[in-house]
Design an enzyme around this catalytic site. Structure first.
Site, PDB file in Angstrom:
ATOM      1  N   GLY A   1      18.052  10.598   6.325  1.00 35.05           N
ATOM      2  CA  GLY A   1      19.385  10.745   5.742  1.00 35.05           C
ATOM      3  C   GLY A   1      19.483  12.116   5.084  1.00 35.05           C
ATOM      4  CG  ASP A   2      22.344  12.814   2.018  1.00 36.13           C
ATOM      5  OD1 ASP A   2      21.555  11.847   1.908  1.00 36.13           O
ATOM      6  OD2 ASP A   2      23.302  12.989   1.240  1.00 36.13           O
TER       7      ASP A   2
ATOM      8  CB  THR B   1      21.516   6.400   5.919  1.00 32.94           C
ATOM      9  OG1 THR B   1      21.879   5.655   4.748  1.00 32.94           O
ATOM     10  CG2 THR B   1      22.659   7.322   6.272  1.00 32.94           C
TER      11      THR B   1
ATOM     12  CG  ASP C   1      23.344   4.437   1.987  1.00 32.25           C
ATOM     13  OD1 ASP C   1      23.280   3.192   1.912  1.00 32.25           O
ATOM     14  OD2 ASP C   1      22.496   5.191   1.458  1.00 32.25           O
TER      15      ASP C   1
ATOM     16  NE  ARG D   1      31.326 -22.572  -7.615  1.00 26.80           N
ATOM     17  CZ  ARG D   1      30.174 -23.210  -7.402  1.00 26.80           C
ATOM     18  NH1 ARG D   1      29.525 -23.029  -6.282  1.00 26.80           N
ATOM     19  NH2 ARG D   1      29.692 -24.018  -8.307  1.00 26.80           N
TER      20      ARG D   1
ATOM     21  NE  ARG E   1      22.210   7.445  -1.071  1.00 24.09           N
ATOM     22  CZ  ARG E   1      21.736   8.602  -0.661  1.00 24.09           C
ATOM     23  NH1 ARG E   1      20.715   9.131  -1.283  1.00 24.09           N
ATOM     24  NH2 ARG E   1      22.238   9.214   0.369  1.00 24.09           N
TER      25      ARG E   1
ATOM     26  CD  GLU F   1      23.420   0.363  -3.594  1.00 22.69           C
ATOM     27  OE1 GLU F   1      22.557  -0.471  -3.862  1.00 22.69           O
ATOM     28  OE2 GLU F   1      23.197   1.364  -2.876  1.00 22.69           O
TER      29      GLU F   1
ATOM     30  CG  HIS G   1      15.852  -3.906   0.201  1.00 19.90           C
ATOM     31  ND1 HIS G   1      16.042  -4.191  -1.125  1.00 19.90           N
ATOM     32  CD2 HIS G   1      15.536  -2.592   0.279  1.00 19.90           C
ATOM     33  CE1 HIS G   1      15.831  -3.084  -1.837  1.00 19.90           C
ATOM     34  NE2 HIS G   1      15.518  -2.109  -1.012  1.00 19.90           N
TER      35      HIS G   1
HETATM   36  O1  F6P Z   1      19.933   4.701   1.259  1.00 18.60           O
HETATM   37  C1  F6P Z   1      19.661   3.407   1.720  1.00 18.60           C
HETATM   38  C2  F6P Z   1      19.568   2.432   0.569  1.00 18.60           C
HETATM   39  O2  F6P Z   1      19.370   1.139   1.120  1.00 18.60           O
HETATM   40  C3  F6P Z   1      20.746   2.437  -0.381  1.00 18.60           C
HETATM   41  O3  F6P Z   1      21.866   1.766   0.144  1.00 18.60           O
HETATM   42  C4  F6P Z   1      20.123   1.796  -1.594  1.00 18.60           C
HETATM   43  O4  F6P Z   1      20.805   2.209  -2.757  1.00 18.60           O
HETATM   44  C5  F6P Z   1      18.706   2.315  -1.583  1.00 18.60           C
HETATM   45  O5  F6P Z   1      18.451   2.738  -0.250  1.00 18.60           O
HETATM   46  C6  F6P Z   1      17.669   1.324  -2.002  1.00 18.60           C
HETATM   47  O6  F6P Z   1      16.445   1.972  -2.056  1.00 18.60           O
HETATM   48  P1  F6P Z   1      15.040   1.218  -2.111  1.00 18.60           P
HETATM   49  O7  F6P Z   1      14.684   0.784  -0.724  1.00 18.60           O
HETATM   50  O8  F6P Z   1      14.109   2.247  -2.633  1.00 18.60           O
HETATM   51  O9  F6P Z   1      15.187   0.044  -3.020  1.00 18.60           O
END
Ligand code: F6P
Length: 358
Positions: A114-115, A138, A140, A175, A184, A235, A282
């Site tokens: 990624g970047d 990514t 993201d 609910r 991110r 998030e 994840h």
């Molecule tokens: O950049 C990918 C990502 O999954 C983001 O969406 C998330 O904020 C971050 O990595 C989580 O990182 P880690 O795997 O270190 O918990």
């Protein structure tokens, strides 16, 4: 002597990385190039002996095209320019890595990242006189100059399925279900999954919101005769007073997290709905890549090898207007691609009456 290509995965994993590597190896075979896999990002070059292996077509037999994760391993917390040693000392180990590339006789390398990874890898390439081509991946989907990154479609599919599973239980219990997704600083997963999964409210870091506006939308839903609602929150959305919601992990590393749990009780209080929160985490990164991610991965892999074969370096492969193209990696890492105010999907969501809490 056969030309030698190095390949590594860097940054957070996602679905489709193995598919990229497979296509690189297959294409290289046809062009008579050799491929060396480097383990755990550039960290594999700091091991003694180097953690590297020749990759051949037989390494990719069977299930690998379909497999999530990366067979080479990866890391998103090791910066060779500020490398944390076991004793806690921070050391610049970039020279060791540049020397290792040369020692291994690697003519050019492909970094799938990624970047953040690209910034490190292109700095290494520039300072060490190395030939580098980037393949964007990514969940993201925030790499600039490409409309798609490997892994995004799979993450989106998982997030949409989560909403499909939350809707019936929301309806059964009257609910509001809040789904916190990754992404991110970019709201692409939340925006797309929210539309695809029929959310009533989507909260993304790019759009400031208030809890009062969310509650107003939920009351409208109730007034219209619906007993449940779905909210997707990205998030990196901050609390309304601008505070970042973060989790601190062992060793002091921080990651975004906690906005869903923060909002749940507050939305319940103002809207009168019972709320429950699901943090997808994840799960969005693992599992089998979707067919779209497999296509993108393989189109990118082929293009990356062709660039190297043509002697074009400092490039990133990209997806633009349904074509694989290559762009300057320096341009690509200048800024992140976030959801912009002209986004078609933003317009679509608003036109459907989805609230962004603004
Ligand atoms: O950049 C990918 C990502 O999954 C983001 O969406 C998330 O904020 C971050 O990595 C989580 O990182 P880690 O795997 O270190 O918990």
């Amino acid at each position: 002597m056969k030309k030698r290509i190095g390949i590594l995965t860097s940054g957070g994993d996602c679905a489709g990385l193995n598919a990229v590597m497979r296509s690189v190896v297959y294409r290289s075979h046809l062009l008579g190039l050799e491929v060396i896999g480097i383990e755990n990002g550039v960290s594999g070059l700091l091991d003694s002996p180097y953690a590297v292996r020749t990759l051949s077509m037989s390494d990719f037999d069977g299930f690998i095209l379909r497999r999530g994760g990366t067979i080479l391993g990866t890391t998103n917390s090791k910066d060779p320019f500020a490398y944390e040693m076991p004793n806690g000392e921070i050391k610049d180990r970039s020279e060791e890595i540049m020397a290792a590339f040369k020692d291994l006789g690697i003519d050019a390398f492909i970094g799938i990242g990624g970047d953040g990874s690209f910034a490190i890898l292109s700095r290494l390439a520039e300072q060490g006189g190395l030939n580098f081509v980037g393949v964007p991946k990514t969940i993201d989907n925030d790499v600039n100059l490409t409309s798609a990154c490997v892994g995004f479609d799979t993450a989106l599919t998982v997030a949409t399925e989560a909403l499909d599973r939350l809707q019936p239980t929301a309806a059964s219990h009257d609910r509001v279900m809040i789904l916190e997704v990754m992404g991110r600083d970019a709201g692409h997963i939340a925006l797309s999954a929210g539309i695809a999964g029929g959310a009533d409210v989507i909260l993304i870091p790019e759009i400031p919101y208030s809890i009062e506006n969310i509650a107003r939308k939920l009351k409208e839903v109730k007034k219209a005769g619906r007993n449940f609602a779905l909210i997707v929150v990205s998030e990196a959305v901050k609390s309304p007073d601008g505070e970042k919601r973060e989790v601190v992990y062992h060793g002091g590393e921080t990651r975004y997290g906690g906005i869903g749990e923060f909002l749940g009780p507050k939305i319940a209080e103002l809207s009168g709905f019972e709320t429950r929160v699901t943090v997808l985490g994840h799960v969005q990164r693992g599992g089998q890549p979707t067919y779209k991610d497999r296509l993108l991965a393989q189109a990118f892999g082929v293009k990356a090898v062709d660039l190297i074969n043509d002697g074009k370096f400092g490039r990133m492969v990209a997806w633009q207007d349904r074509q694989v193209v290559d762009v300057s990696i320096k341009e690509a890492i200048k800024e992140c691609r976030v959801v912009n105010s002209e986004s078609t999907l933003l317009h679509t969501a608003r036109s459907l009456g989805i609230s962004f809490g603004d």
